[in-house]
Scaffold this motif. Structure first.
Motif, PDB file in Angstrom:
ATOM      1  N   LYS A 104       0.764  -1.078  -0.119  1.00 52.87           N
ATOM      2  CA  LYS A 104       0.078  -0.040  -0.052  1.00 52.87           C
ATOM      3  C   LYS A 104       0.791   1.129  -0.087  1.00 52.87           C
ATOM      4  O   LYS A 104       0.564   2.269  -0.758  1.00 52.87           O
ATOM      5  CB  LYS A 104      -0.837   0.004   1.275  1.00 52.87           C
ATOM      6  N   HIS A 105       1.872   1.388   0.727  1.00 52.72           N
ATOM      7  CA  HIS A 105       2.823   2.525   0.882  1.00 52.72           C
ATOM      8  C   HIS A 105       3.616   2.477  -0.557  1.00 52.72           C
ATOM      9  O   HIS A 105       3.863   3.870  -0.795  1.00 52.72           O
ATOM     10  CB  HIS A 105       3.768   2.398   2.018  1.00 52.72           C
ATOM     11  N   LEU A 114       2.325   1.736  -3.453  1.00 56.01           N
ATOM     12  CA  LEU A 114       1.598   2.509  -4.376  1.00 56.01           C
ATOM     13  C   LEU A 114       1.211   3.797  -4.210  1.00 56.01           C
ATOM     14  O   LEU A 114       0.866   4.409  -5.210  1.00 56.01           O
ATOM     15  CB  LEU A 114       0.231   1.401  -4.516  1.00 56.01           C
ATOM     16  N   ALA A 115       1.135   4.098  -3.150  1.00 59.02           N
ATOM     17  CA  ALA A 115       0.688   5.316  -2.684  1.00 59.02           C
ATOM     18  C   ALA A 115       1.967   6.321  -3.160  1.00 59.02           C
ATOM     19  O   ALA A 115       1.561   7.413  -3.662  1.00 59.02           O
ATOM     20  CB  ALA A 115       0.407   5.586  -1.174  1.00 59.02           C
ATOM     21  N   GLY A 116       3.074   6.028  -2.934  1.00 55.71           N
ATOM     22  CA  GLY A 116       4.122   6.597  -3.345  1.00 55.71           C
ATOM     23  C   GLY A 116       4.173   6.920  -4.622  1.00 55.71           C
ATOM     24  O   GLY A 116       4.625   8.265  -5.418  1.00 55.71           O
ATOM     25  N   ALA A 124       1.554   6.915  -6.764  1.00 53.21           N
ATOM     26  CA  ALA A 124       0.695   7.795  -6.966  1.00 53.21           C
ATOM     27  C   ALA A 124       0.912   9.140  -6.932  1.00 53.21           C
ATOM     28  O   ALA A 124       0.729  10.262  -7.495  1.00 53.21           O
ATOM     29  CB  ALA A 124      -0.605   7.473  -6.392  1.00 53.21           C
ATOM     30  N   VAL A 125       1.804   9.402  -5.640  1.00 50.66           N
ATOM     31  CA  VAL A 125       2.393  10.940  -5.358  1.00 50.66           C
ATOM     32  C   VAL A 125       3.269  11.532  -6.612  1.00 50.66           C
ATOM     33  O   VAL A 125       3.350  12.497  -6.709  1.00 50.66           O
ATOM     34  CB  VAL A 125       2.691  11.030  -3.948  1.00 50.66           C
TER      35      VAL A 125
END
Length: 154
Positions: free
Chosen positions: A6-7, A9-11, A13-14
């Protein structure tokens, strides 16, 4: 899904959002406007027997005509005198000859009409047709609505 994934994928996206913001702020390259090239006269010289003034006058008349007005390009057909209605004609025979069989002195003929197979003899009625006579060379039918005779060669 694991917290580590999750981390990551979030990185991603950012970083993608940040890259789109940076790419959107770039200034387009500026090119100073160019001076138009000098126009060349490519027209052919007019012949002596052509009156250019008439051509130019015709161009002026064309400017006054509405270019989007409806036009009828079909040929003009002169109206004909009261024409008698065409005589109705029997449709082509829908039958196809397949074979024949001689049973004693009676001759039977095998026909196909689309997907339907038929065995007919003289005098029988098939839909809107009647078999008039069967010879060695042809089968004569009568189209009953118009009472016209048609033949099917064998």
């Amino acid at each position: 899904m694991k917290p580590m994934v999750k981390h990551v994928l979030a990185g991603i996206a950012v970083l993608g959002a940040l890259a789109s913001v940076v790419a959107g702020r770039e200034q387009p390259s500026y090119a100073p406007p160019r001076e138009p090239a000098a126009r060349l006269d490519t027209r052919l010289p007019a012949l002596e027997d052509i009156d250019v003034a008439k051509l130019e006058a015709r161009v002026d008349e064309g400017a006054k005509v509405d270019a989007f007005a409806p036009r009828n390009f079909s040929p003009v057909i002169p109206p004909q005198a009261a024409q008698a209605p065409a005589k109705p004609v029997a449709p082509p025979l829908p039958f196809r000859y397949v074979g024949k069989m001689l049973d004693g002195d009676k001759l039977a003929v095998f026909l196909v009409n689309g997907n339907e197979s038929l065995a007919v003899a003289a005098g029988e009625r098939i839909g809107e047709y009647r078999v008039e006579k069967i010879t060695d060379a042809e089968i004569v039918f009568t189209y009953l609505p118009l009472k016209t005779k048609q033949s099917l060669p064998l």
